[in-house]
Scaffold this motif. Structure first.
Motif, mmCIF file in Angstrom:
data_model
loop_
_atom_site.group_PDB
_atom_site.id
_atom_site.type_symbol
_atom_site.label_atom_id
_atom_site.label_comp_id
_atom_site.label_asym_id
_atom_site.label_seq_id
_atom_site.Cartn_x
_atom_site.Cartn_y
_atom_site.Cartn_z
ATOM 1 N N GLU A 135 0.829 -1.210 0.000
ATOM 2 C CA GLU A 135 0.000 0.000 0.000
ATOM 3 C C GLU A 135 0.859 1.254 0.000
ATOM 4 N N ALA A 136 1.970 1.229 0.739
ATOM 5 C CA ALA A 136 2.861 2.390 0.763
ATOM 6 C C ALA A 136 3.502 2.613 -0.600
ATOM 7 N N GLU A 138 2.271 1.786 -3.492
ATOM 8 C CA GLU A 138 1.239 2.315 -4.392
ATOM 9 C C GLU A 138 0.938 3.774 -4.074
ATOM 10 N N ALA A 139 1.000 4.138 -2.785
ATOM 11 C CA ALA A 139 0.680 5.505 -2.388
ATOM 12 C C ALA A 139 1.710 6.509 -2.896
ATOM 13 N N ILE A 140 2.972 6.089 -2.970
ATOM 14 C CA ILE A 140 4.005 7.019 -3.439
ATOM 15 C C ILE A 140 4.150 7.001 -4.957
ATOM 16 N N GLY A 141 3.290 6.233 -5.619
ATOM 17 C CA GLY A 141 3.244 6.278 -7.076
ATOM 18 C C GLY A 141 4.128 5.284 -7.801
ATOM 19 N N ARG A 147 7.310 -1.776 -8.516
ATOM 20 C CA ARG A 147 6.835 -2.392 -7.277
ATOM 21 C C ARG A 147 7.196 -3.873 -7.232
#
Length: 240
Positions: A135-136, A138-141, A147
């Motif tokens: 999730e982190a 994905e949150a930072i793009g 990933r």
């Protein structure tokens, strides 16, 4: 010391052939493990996907090839595959029997079985990754490729090493069944030597000892790989 002569490397000894059989067993197992890694990765991805059809296909693969006896799968691949190749040859105008090479058929059969077990190993390894990290990222793009390369692949490999070691040992023992195709692996060589000399107990014990050597050495290699993978990870993750 007739035992030394029979198991030695002289003209009357079978030592060289037994070592060659052990190397053939090792080659079959390596080829099967690599093929199983490809199949297992694809099946694990299918079982983890949000597509119901792919999940059903992945579940069917692991259910069938973990539930059907290994020897039956080898028979189906070798004899069924040879029949299919012969039929195709006749369609193309070739008369006669076309058989699959014993090595290819054996590696394919054991690889398919290995893929079913590796799929579960990779699936479990992926589920062991903390969701917060994904999730982190994905949150930072982070895009999917980055990933996968920086978070998913390293941790899946780390968590999967013990399970892959078990699959390797399983494949190494399953490779003995390939002897039914006539491949001169360790099991087949032990049978031929025992039948030729009438020393069944001696050569089957010798073959068993060589299998133990292979499994013991490979177990040490996987343990070293596991320690090396865990060395680069935080100690808190290793205790989770």
């Amino acid at each position: 010391m007739w035992i030394i002569g029979v198991l030695g490397f002289g003209q009357q000894g079978w030592g060289g052939l037994l070592i060659a059989g052990a190397l053939m067993t090792l080659c079959v197992t390596i080829a099967a493990l690599l093929l199983g890694a490809v199949l297992g990765t694809m099946v694990a991805w299918a079982k983890l996907s949000g597509n119901a059809v792919l999940r059903a296909l992945g579940n069917a693969y692991t259910t069938v090839f973990r539930g059907v006896p290994e020897l039956l799968i080898i028979y189906l691949i070798y004899f069924g595959g040879s029949g299919a190749v012969t039929a195709i040859g006749r369609y193309l105008g070739y008369e006669g029997f076309l058989g699959l090479p014993s090595f290819a058929a054996g590696a394919l059969a054991v690889g398919i079985i290995s893929g079913a077990y590796q799929a579960e190993v990779y699936r479990g390894a992926f589920l062991a990754i903390p969701k917060g990290e994904l999730e982190a990222a994905e949150a930072i793009g982070m895009h999917r490729g980055l990933r996968f390369r920086r978070i998913i692949a390293p941790q899946v490999l780390r968590f999967a090493i013990p399970g892959i070691g078990n699959v390797w040992q399983l494949s190494l023992k399953d490779s003995a069944l390939v002897s039914v195709t006539g491949l001169a692996d360790l099991m087949r060589t032990s049978q031929v030597a025992a039948g030729s000399t009438r020393q069944y107990f001696l050569f089957f014990i010798a073959g068993g000892c060589l299998y133990l050597v292979l499994t013991s050495l490979s177990d040490r290699l996987f343990n070293r790989a596991e320690r090396r993978a865990n060395r680069s990870m935080p100690s808190s993750l290793g205790q989770a």
